[in-house]
Design a protein around this motif. Sequence first.
Motif, PDB file in Angstrom:
ATOM      1  N   PRO A 159       0.730  -1.299   0.092  1.00 36.27           N
ATOM      2  CA  PRO A 159       0.000   0.078   0.019  1.00 36.27           C
ATOM      3  C   PRO A 159       0.929   1.246   0.279  1.00 36.27           C
ATOM      4  CG  PRO A 159      -0.790  -1.352   1.473  1.00 36.27           C
ATOM      5  CD  PRO A 159       0.446  -2.145   1.072  1.00 36.27           C
ATOM      6  N   GLY A 160       0.601   2.114  -0.898  1.00 36.37           N
ATOM      7  CA  GLY A 160       1.240   3.441  -0.984  1.00 36.37           C
ATOM      8  C   GLY A 160       2.432   3.235  -2.074  1.00 36.37           C
ATOM      9  N   ASP A 161       2.779   2.333  -2.231  1.00 36.35           N
ATOM     10  CA  ASP A 161       3.747   2.230  -3.386  1.00 36.35           C
ATOM     11  C   ASP A 161       3.614   2.793  -4.787  1.00 36.35           C
ATOM     12  OD1 ASP A 161       5.622   0.747  -1.909  1.00 36.35           O
ATOM     13  OD2 ASP A 161       5.467  -1.305  -3.016  1.00 36.35           O
ATOM     14  N   ARG A 162       4.545   3.488  -5.271  1.00 38.13           N
ATOM     15  CA  ARG A 162       4.039   4.353  -6.499  1.00 38.13           C
ATOM     16  C   ARG A 162       4.431   3.073  -7.624  1.00 38.13           C
ATOM     17  NH1 ARG A 162       7.220   7.596  -3.955  1.00 38.13           N
ATOM     18  NH2 ARG A 162       8.985   7.065  -5.157  1.00 38.13           N
ATOM     19  N   VAL A 163       3.403   3.003  -8.394  1.00 35.47           N
ATOM     20  CA  VAL A 163       3.439   2.105  -9.739  1.00 35.47           C
ATOM     21  C   VAL A 163       3.394   2.803 -10.941  1.00 35.47           C
ATOM     22  CG1 VAL A 163       2.494   0.046 -10.657  1.00 35.47           C
ATOM     23  CG2 VAL A 163       2.922   0.133  -8.239  1.00 35.47           C
ATOM     24  N   LEU A 164       3.993   2.510 -12.040  1.00 40.51           N
ATOM     25  CA  LEU A 164       3.849   3.240 -13.383  1.00 40.51           C
ATOM     26  C   LEU A 164       3.429   2.184 -14.225  1.00 40.51           C
ATOM     27  CD1 LEU A 164       4.227   5.395 -15.479  1.00 40.51           C
ATOM     28  CD2 LEU A 164       6.413   4.865 -15.761  1.00 40.51           C
ATOM     29  N   HIS A 184      -5.188  -1.655 -18.770  1.00 40.14           N
ATOM     30  CA  HIS A 184      -6.088  -0.931 -17.851  1.00 40.14           C
ATOM     31  C   HIS A 184      -6.201  -2.148 -16.648  1.00 40.14           C
ATOM     32  CE1 HIS A 184      -7.490   2.468 -19.606  1.00 40.14           C
ATOM     33  NE2 HIS A 184      -7.413   1.938 -20.807  1.00 40.14           N
ATOM     34  N   LEU A 185      -6.018  -3.464 -17.051  1.00 41.08           N
ATOM     35  CA  LEU A 185      -6.356  -4.424 -16.170  1.00 41.08           C
ATOM     36  C   LEU A 185      -5.009  -4.260 -15.261  1.00 41.08           C
ATOM     37  CD1 LEU A 185      -7.650  -7.204 -15.011  1.00 41.08           C
ATOM     38  CD2 LEU A 185      -6.065  -8.353 -16.475  1.00 41.08           C
ATOM     39  N   LEU A 186      -3.915  -4.131 -15.557  1.00 37.35           N
ATOM     40  CA  LEU A 186      -2.818  -4.004 -14.582  1.00 37.35           C
ATOM     41  C   LEU A 186      -2.950  -2.733 -13.622  1.00 37.35           C
ATOM     42  CD1 LEU A 186       0.312  -4.519 -17.078  1.00 37.35           C
ATOM     43  CD2 LEU A 186      -0.684  -6.059 -15.370  1.00 37.35           C
ATOM     44  N   GLY A 240      -3.509  -1.059  -3.399  1.00 39.31           N
ATOM     45  CA  GLY A 240      -3.274   0.258  -2.620  1.00 39.31           C
ATOM     46  C   GLY A 240      -2.103   1.011  -3.127  1.00 39.31           C
ATOM     47  N   ALA A 241      -1.757   0.665  -4.517  1.00 38.85           N
ATOM     48  CA  ALA A 241      -0.844   1.369  -5.152  1.00 38.85           C
ATOM     49  C   ALA A 241      -1.244   2.574  -5.353  1.00 38.85           C
ATOM     50  CB  ALA A 241      -0.313   0.750  -6.402  1.00 38.85           C
ATOM     51  N   GLU A 242      -0.290   3.842  -5.468  1.00 38.81           N
ATOM     52  CA  GLU A 242      -0.413   5.056  -5.923  1.00 38.81           C
ATOM     53  C   GLU A 242       0.130   4.830  -7.522  1.00 38.81           C
ATOM     54  OE1 GLU A 242       1.977   8.677  -4.778  1.00 38.81           O
ATOM     55  OE2 GLU A 242       1.056   8.192  -3.108  1.00 38.81           O
ATOM     56  N   PRO A 294       8.963   5.579  -9.653  1.00 41.42           N
ATOM     57  CA  PRO A 294       8.000   4.531  -9.174  1.00 41.42           C
ATOM     58  C   PRO A 294       8.803   3.432  -8.494  1.00 41.42           C
ATOM     59  CG  PRO A 294       8.287   4.027 -11.515  1.00 41.42           C
ATOM     60  CD  PRO A 294       9.233   5.233 -11.393  1.00 41.42           C
ATOM     61  N   HIS A 295       8.065   2.509  -7.520  1.00 48.26           N
ATOM     62  CA  HIS A 295       8.626   1.515  -7.028  1.00 48.26           C
ATOM     63  C   HIS A 295       8.796   0.091  -8.321  1.00 48.26           C
ATOM     64  CE1 HIS A 295       7.481   3.494  -3.531  1.00 48.26           C
ATOM     65  NE2 HIS A 295       8.391   2.967  -2.909  1.00 48.26           N
ATOM     66  N   LEU A 296       7.767   0.349  -8.953  1.00 52.29           N
ATOM     67  CA  LEU A 296       7.541  -0.916  -9.949  1.00 52.29           C
ATOM     68  C   LEU A 296       6.814  -0.426 -11.392  1.00 52.29           C
ATOM     69  CD1 LEU A 296       6.918  -3.968 -10.355  1.00 52.29           C
ATOM     70  CD2 LEU A 296       4.763  -3.328  -9.753  1.00 52.29           C
TER      71      LEU A 296
END
Lengths: 412, 412
Positions: free
Chosen positions: B85-90, B99-101, B109-111, B137-139
Amino acid sequence: MNVFPELSPSLRTIMTPGPVEVDPRVLRAMSYPILGQFDPEFTNLMNNTMAMLRQLFQTSNQWAYPVDGTSRSGIEAVLTALIEPGDRVLVPIYGRFGHLLVEIAERCGAEVSIIETTWGEVFDPQTVIDEMHKVKPHLVAMVHGETSTGRVQPLADIGRACREADVLFAVDAVATIGGVPVETDAWFIDAVIGGTQKCISVPSGMAPISYNERAERKILSRKRVERGLRSGQQEKVEGFRIQSNYLDLSQLQDYWSPARLNHHTEMTSMLYGLHEGLRILLAEGLEARFARHLLHEEALVAGLQAMELPLYGNPACKLPVVTCIEIPDGIDGESVRAMLLERFSIEIASSFGPLKGKIWRIGTMGYSCNRKNVLHLLGALEAVLLRHGLKLPAGAGVQAALDVYDKHERIA
Amino acid sequence: MNVFPELSPSLRTIMTPGPVEVDPRVLRAMSYPILGQFDPEFTNLMNNTMAMLRQLFQTSNQWAYPVDGTSRSGIEAVLTALIEPGDRVLVPIYGRFGHLLVEIAERCGAEVSIIETTWGEVFDPQTVIDEMHKVKPHLVAMVHGETSTGRVQPLADIGRACREADVLFAVDAVATIGGVPVETDAWFIDAVIGGTQKCISVPSGMAPISYNERAERKILSRKRVERGLRSGQQEKVEGFRIQSNYLDLSQLQDYWSPARLNHHTEMTSMLYGLHEGLRILLAEGLEARFARHLLHEEALVAGLQAMELPLYGNPACKLPVVTCIEIPDGIDGESVRAMLLERFSIEIASSFGPLKGKIWRIGTMGYSCNRKNVLHLLGALEAVLLRHGLKLPAGAGVQAALDVYDKHERIA
């Protein structure tokens, strides 16, 4: 490239509490060429499967369909749908799979209350009801048949009390469905989860579930249409979003409804297997099937008692489809299991947690629940125990089981 | 009891972007009697399957095993494990499955940061890299082959840039694995998800995944041993607990490790199918298999062009295993699909969202990717389009495809 030889699995006699042997007609169905997931022939099979599941679950619920994963995927789908973060959940535990309900409920963000009873026992329903009135949970989640201890919990009174208190009641019937009566509507169960690889005797891979309108209301209050499928603005969502996409019942029920809103790609071959397994099960008839499970349990228990092997647990709440034996002092339980498998190609199970190394568990489930298997197992177990130096009345086990079969044939 | 007739599915020619036809040898394997999940014969098959998956994913990763669910269960398992939760994801989006990703990452809970490009195109890798440096991002999560638009995204440069910036890189290779090169290690992919029901040509029901030590470190920092299996005190958990139990990779890898810590009941028959599908795939050889997919794409495209049907999307980034056709003006796409299915027993697909009703999608994947299917489809499509009143050069499509096959046979 390192390529392995083609599959050639040995033919086993599987007498564990699941997975168990599969009817050859089910295996044959799993080898049929596949249909596309939106082929009308296939969606028709999906609808027929739902109709058969309603009969199996003894329910008039609209929703009865498989979740595409092993049994615990169905448990998680139901709990994730019915539990919002902060919800109070009561889980009465009498074996390993009660702990699994707690594990999953905690991951859903529930405030979980637990009551535990000694392994080998079940709850007096009034104990659960009293605790329910004290805790005032949103949901009571319970296991119907605990394979880890071989016990079955009476549910009807607990279900009625939950309904009267407007508390949701979810039941893990993975081990019992198809082998022991599971009366979804009569017992006031709001959501129930079955397993394929036990008394239904279909390979592991699907988790049939059913839920009523009370459960559906909770699910719909949390529904979102998936990104990439939405048309226009996202509707306002009342409750907390369901945390899984794959196991989101609000989406799965759209996929199983006439709308057929795209979600995952249905597991064609598993559905073929489930469809055929249900057909065979309903053709046998629920009552006849339950009676068959009781007959072979009686023969197995008679045989084990004649061998002077102590049975584990309170007999008043014994689960008919799982029989647990206390491993005799001085006997290495794993060595006995290994010799049964290697010499006789028969598999029985050990157990978990506090019972690890203490008991053996023998399943008499579904297609594996037959005379040939019970008699072979008793003979082989005797031979292996003698080989391990245990003193027992040689020959008595198989004779006692044969006596049970003879008696029933005289009656029939 | 209302019992349905036994299964008798029609034999279809399945030319969708999945599920596709299954090799009869795989179907046969799925009909073999089952083994217990802890039978040494079965755990040996599990190990062999892991060894074959490493070759398929072109990786030296320790972890390569199937998640027991359809493809999106693998995507969710990977994202749920790697996103706290709170991790940044691009997420760069160029079709429905991007869109599914996002959908799944949000539920973790990703940002989530999104960049989108026009459907029918893919990203210039530098665009993604620049955005990655901006968002930090983290991911980064991306789709390799988008079946919704029939495009394939080059990944190597993005992977290298993510590695240099110490950003995790997760790739949905559901549509490409087994049909198009997926070079997990060479492209610096930290976690990759494949699908069974497309180019591997095993029925839907498992999601092979692989991940490296960078991903594993994140997973282990969040690990908990399940209640009911723990001995003693719960160890201290560093990160946020993984929100799913069923899809918890920290538990799944224990189950797939020599420890064999009990989790779900492995899907025996699906594993038989996957094992056999991988054997057949590796015996053909990855390079030969990729070349086969290119050959039949060439024949199909030549046939469609000779029929003067406009292809959809930028040809520079066309996914070899999916060919999209713009539905000609005045033609009802669903009526054409229905007639293909009803009269010719051939299935092709429509698409989603903005492309619904605008394109047809034809898959040439795995076992369905063969000369017979391409030629039958071209002939049938011509007949159905003529029947729908479309003017086209009759006979030209099949002849053009035959020309391609003849040319390649002269070369070979």
